[in-house]
Motif scaffolding. Structure first.
Motif, PDB file in Angstrom:
ATOM      1  N   VAL A  59      28.764   8.242  31.407  1.00 21.47           N
ATOM      2  CA  VAL A  59      29.254   7.476  30.262  1.00 21.47           C
ATOM      3  C   VAL A  59      30.258   8.323  29.493  1.00 21.47           C
ATOM      4  CG1 VAL A  59      28.652   6.330  28.095  1.00 21.47           C
ATOM      5  CG2 VAL A  59      27.092   6.201  30.034  1.00 21.47           C
ATOM      6  N   ALA A  60      31.446   7.779  29.299  1.00 19.03           N
ATOM      7  CA  ALA A  60      32.476   8.507  28.566  1.00 19.03           C
ATOM      8  C   ALA A  60      32.302   8.293  27.069  1.00 19.03           C
ATOM      9  CB  ALA A  60      33.859   8.031  29.007  1.00 19.03           C
ATOM     10  N   LEU A  61      32.717   9.289  26.310  1.00 19.40           N
ATOM     11  CA  LEU A  61      32.677   9.178  24.855  1.00 19.40           C
ATOM     12  C   LEU A  61      33.891   8.379  24.403  1.00 19.40           C
ATOM     13  CD1 LEU A  61      31.252  10.205  22.244  1.00 19.40           C
ATOM     14  CD2 LEU A  61      32.882  12.078  22.237  1.00 19.40           C
ATOM     15  N   ARG A  62      33.657   7.314  23.673  1.00 13.50           N
ATOM     16  CA  ARG A  62      34.783   6.510  23.203  1.00 13.50           C
ATOM     17  C   ARG A  62      34.494   5.957  21.818  1.00 13.50           C
ATOM     18  NH1 ARG A  62      33.818   1.044  23.796  1.00 13.50           N
ATOM     19  NH2 ARG A  62      32.020   0.459  25.084  1.00 13.50           N
ATOM     20  N   GLN A  63      35.550   5.534  21.150  1.00 13.86           N
ATOM     21  CA  GLN A  63      35.444   5.009  19.795  1.00 13.86           C
ATOM     22  C   GLN A  63      34.760   3.655  19.816  1.00 13.86           C
ATOM     23  OE1 GLN A  63      36.853   6.645  16.944  1.00 13.86           O
ATOM     24  NE2 GLN A  63      35.583   5.178  15.832  1.00 13.86           N
ATOM     25  N   ALA A  64      33.744   3.479  18.966  1.00 15.26           N
ATOM     26  CA  ALA A  64      33.063   2.193  18.881  1.00 15.26           C
ATOM     27  C   ALA A  64      33.866   1.244  18.007  1.00 15.26           C
ATOM     28  CB  ALA A  64      31.661   2.382  18.298  1.00 15.26           C
ATOM     29  N   ALA A  65      33.691  -0.029  18.236  1.00 19.74           N
ATOM     30  CA  ALA A  65      34.338  -1.034  17.385  1.00 19.74           C
ATOM     31  C   ALA A  65      33.783  -0.904  15.972  1.00 19.74           C
ATOM     32  CB  ALA A  65      34.081  -2.431  17.946  1.00 19.74           C
ATOM     33  N   SER A  66      34.566  -1.346  15.001  1.00 16.35           N
ATOM     34  CA  SER A  66      34.160  -1.199  13.608  1.00 16.35           C
ATOM     35  C   SER A  66      32.801  -1.835  13.331  1.00 16.35           C
ATOM     36  CB  SER A  66      35.228  -1.828  12.701  1.00 16.35           C
ATOM     37  OG  SER A  66      34.837  -1.744  11.350  1.00 16.35           O
ATOM     38  N   ALA A  67      32.577  -3.033  13.859  1.00 17.81           N
ATOM     39  CA  ALA A  67      31.303  -3.726  13.636  1.00 17.81           C
ATOM     40  C   ALA A  67      30.153  -2.949  14.282  1.00 17.81           C
ATOM     41  CB  ALA A  67      31.373  -5.144  14.189  1.00 17.81           C
ATOM     42  N   SER A  68      30.424  -2.399  15.479  1.00 19.77           N
ATOM     43  CA  SER A  68      29.381  -1.638  16.176  1.00 19.77           C
ATOM     44  C   SER A  68      29.052  -0.356  15.414  1.00 19.77           C
ATOM     45  CB  SER A  68      29.836  -1.289  17.602  1.00 19.77           C
ATOM     46  OG  SER A  68      30.033  -2.463  18.363  1.00 19.77           O
ATOM     47  N   ALA A  69      30.098   0.314  14.915  1.00 14.06           N
ATOM     48  CA  ALA A  69      29.882   1.558  14.174  1.00 14.06           C
ATOM     49  C   ALA A  69      29.031   1.298  12.939  1.00 14.06           C
ATOM     50  CB  ALA A  69      31.228   2.164  13.781  1.00 14.06           C
ATOM     51  N   LYS A  70      29.294   0.190  12.252  1.00 16.75           N
ATOM     52  CA  LYS A  70      28.519  -0.152  11.061  1.00 16.75           C
ATOM     53  C   LYS A  70      27.063  -0.390  11.423  1.00 16.75           C
ATOM     54  CE  LYS A  70      28.430  -3.382   7.150  1.00 16.75           C
ATOM     55  NZ  LYS A  70      29.117  -4.551   6.515  1.00 16.75           N
ATOM     56  N   ARG A  71      26.840  -1.081  12.534  1.00 12.21           N
ATOM     57  CA  ARG A  71      25.477  -1.349  12.992  1.00 12.21           C
ATOM     58  C   ARG A  71      24.784  -0.052  13.410  1.00 12.21           C
ATOM     59  NH1 ARG A  71      26.837  -4.711  16.307  1.00 12.21           N
ATOM     60  NH2 ARG A  71      26.642  -3.632  18.302  1.00 12.21           N
ATOM     61  N   HIS A  72      25.529   0.840  14.059  1.00 13.62           N
ATOM     62  CA  HIS A  72      24.965   2.127  14.487  1.00 13.62           C
ATOM     63  C   HIS A  72      24.526   2.959  13.283  1.00 13.62           C
ATOM     64  CE1 HIS A  72      27.418   1.918  18.496  1.00 13.62           C
ATOM     65  NE2 HIS A  72      26.415   1.053  18.442  1.00 13.62           N
ATOM     66  N   ARG A  73      25.359   2.975  12.243  1.00 12.08           N
ATOM     67  CA  ARG A  73      25.014   3.736  11.042  1.00 12.08           C
ATOM     68  C   ARG A  73      23.725   3.198  10.408  1.00 12.08           C
ATOM     69  NH1 ARG A  73      30.734   3.952  10.356  1.00 12.08           N
ATOM     70  NH2 ARG A  73      30.721   2.046   9.085  1.00 12.08           N
ATOM     71  N   ALA A  74      23.604   1.865  10.407  1.00 10.31           N
ATOM     72  CA  ALA A  74      22.393   1.259   9.847  1.00 10.31           C
ATOM     73  C   ALA A  74      21.163   1.671  10.653  1.00 10.31           C
ATOM     74  CB  ALA A  74      22.531  -0.261   9.819  1.00 10.31           C
ATOM     75  N   LEU A  75      21.299   1.737  11.978  1.00 11.21           N
ATOM     76  CA  LEU A  75      20.182   2.127  12.839  1.00 11.21           C
ATOM     77  C   LEU A  75      19.803   3.594  12.610  1.00 11.21           C
ATOM     78  CD1 LEU A  75      21.237   0.325  16.151  1.00 11.21           C
ATOM     79  CD2 LEU A  75      19.295  -0.262  14.686  1.00 11.21           C
ATOM     80  N   VAL A  76      20.816   4.436  12.447  1.00 14.57           N
ATOM     81  CA  VAL A  76      20.565   5.863  12.204  1.00 14.57           C
ATOM     82  C   VAL A  76      19.832   6.052  10.875  1.00 14.57           C
ATOM     83  CG1 VAL A  76      21.653   8.079  11.728  1.00 14.57           C
ATOM     84  CG2 VAL A  76      22.481   6.671  13.614  1.00 14.57           C
ATOM     85  N   ARG A  77      20.287   5.352   9.842  1.00 11.98           N
ATOM     86  CA  ARG A  77      19.634   5.453   8.531  1.00 11.98           C
ATOM     87  C   ARG A  77      18.178   4.991   8.606  1.00 11.98           C
ATOM     88  NH1 ARG A  77      24.850   2.761   6.452  1.00 11.98           N
ATOM     89  NH2 ARG A  77      26.129   4.555   5.851  1.00 11.98           N
ATOM     90  N   LYS A  78      17.941   3.902   9.351  1.00 10.49           N
ATOM     91  CA  LYS A  78      16.579   3.396   9.497  1.00 10.49           C
ATOM     92  C   LYS A  78      15.709   4.404  10.228  1.00 10.49           C
ATOM     93  CE  LYS A  78      13.927  -0.536  11.277  1.00 10.49           C
ATOM     94  NZ  LYS A  78      14.008  -1.856  11.973  1.00 10.49           N
ATOM     95  N   ARG A  79      16.253   4.992  11.267  1.00 14.82           N
ATOM     96  CA  ARG A  79      15.495   5.974  12.059  1.00 14.82           C
ATOM     97  C   ARG A  79      15.145   7.211  11.223  1.00 14.82           C
ATOM     98  NH1 ARG A  79      14.753   7.311  17.541  1.00 14.82           N
ATOM     99  NH2 ARG A  79      13.443   9.183  17.569  1.00 14.82           N
ATOM    100  N   LEU A  80      16.093   7.661  10.401  1.00 15.86           N
ATOM    101  CA  LEU A  80      15.887   8.861   9.583  1.00 15.86           C
ATOM    102  C   LEU A  80      15.183   8.562   8.264  1.00 15.86           C
ATOM    103  CD1 LEU A  80      19.311  10.676  10.109  1.00 15.86           C
ATOM    104  CD2 LEU A  80      17.138  11.146  11.237  1.00 15.86           C
ATOM    105  N   GLY A  81      15.091   7.292   7.918  1.00 15.26           N
ATOM    106  CA  GLY A  81      14.429   6.934   6.665  1.00 15.26           C
ATOM    107  C   GLY A  81      15.231   7.313   5.437  1.00 15.26           C
TER     108      GLY A  81
END
Length: 224
Positions: free
Chosen positions: A23-45
């Protein structure tokens, strides 16, 4: 994305159990990046609340700046408090600017308080500390910063005379009342690395406070 070190991308692949070329490292779409940040925050509390983050950080810095003065120390105090409060950390420049602003505000308050306690005579006496003797090319301010020499009768007499001169400057204990010891030590340290010429360029309230702190530390320091 090009600035992400290869070692970081490789570590992420390893944690996910992916082969280096899978899997290559690539820029996520803006909507995906926003969703990813929300998931990270939830995981870290952690919570992303900009107003609360600023409130927590500012309160921590205001408490710490009463005894600390190093900007790095103030920022570390804010970071520790934010982590304990489960807040998402703001950018370093945000904390750096906040620490600098609060530090300047609090220190200016101390300078004004000390200067306000000095009458005309005390101000004149402190100002004379910065007058450079044309022969020795030294000022009384330089003498304040001298370190006690090896113990001997002659040096003891010189130090005794200096301490008598310090007492004649004025009641620095009264002037510096309510200024935390850590602040007095820092202000005196700041003056110690400043010569008389540069001290004369400092604002009046700050100059008087630095001189009073230098005199206070010189009088209370261990001499032998």
């Amino acid at each position: 994305m090009a600035e992400v070190p290869a070692a970081v991308a490789g570590h992420v692949r390893q944690v996910l159990g992916l082969a280096d070329d899978e899997v290559a490292l690539r820029q996520a779409a803006s909507a995906s990046a926003k969703r990813h940040r929300a998931l990270v925050r939830k995981r870290l509390g952690v919570a992303y609340e900009a107003a609360r983050v600023r409130q927590v950080a500012e309160a921590a810095i205001r408490r710490a700046v009463q005894s600390k003065d190093n900007p790095a120390d103030l920022i570390n105090v804010a970071l520790e408090k934010l982590v304990r409060e489960r807040c998402e950390l703001p950018g370093y420049t945000t904390l750096d600017a906040m620490a600098a602003s609060i530090r300047a505000e609090v220190n200016t308050g101390f300078f004004a308080m000390v200067a306000g306690r000095l009458d005309r005579s005390a101000r004149a006496r402190l100002a004379r500390l910065l007058v450079v003797d044309p022969v020795s090319r030294r000022s009384e301010f330089d003498r304040l910063k001298d370190v006690a020499k090896a113990a001997s009768l002659g040096k003891f007499k010189q130090r005794s005379a200096l301490l008598a001169d310090l007492d004649a400057i004025g009641p620095t204990g009264v002037w510096l009342q309510d200024v935390p010891a850590g602040k007095v030590a820092h202000f005196a340290g700041q003056a110690r690395v400043t010569d008389a010429a540069d001290m004369r360029k400092v604002g009046a309230d700050k100059q008087l406070t630095l001189l009073a702190c230098t005199r206070s530390r010189a009088g209370s320091a261990t001499t032998w």
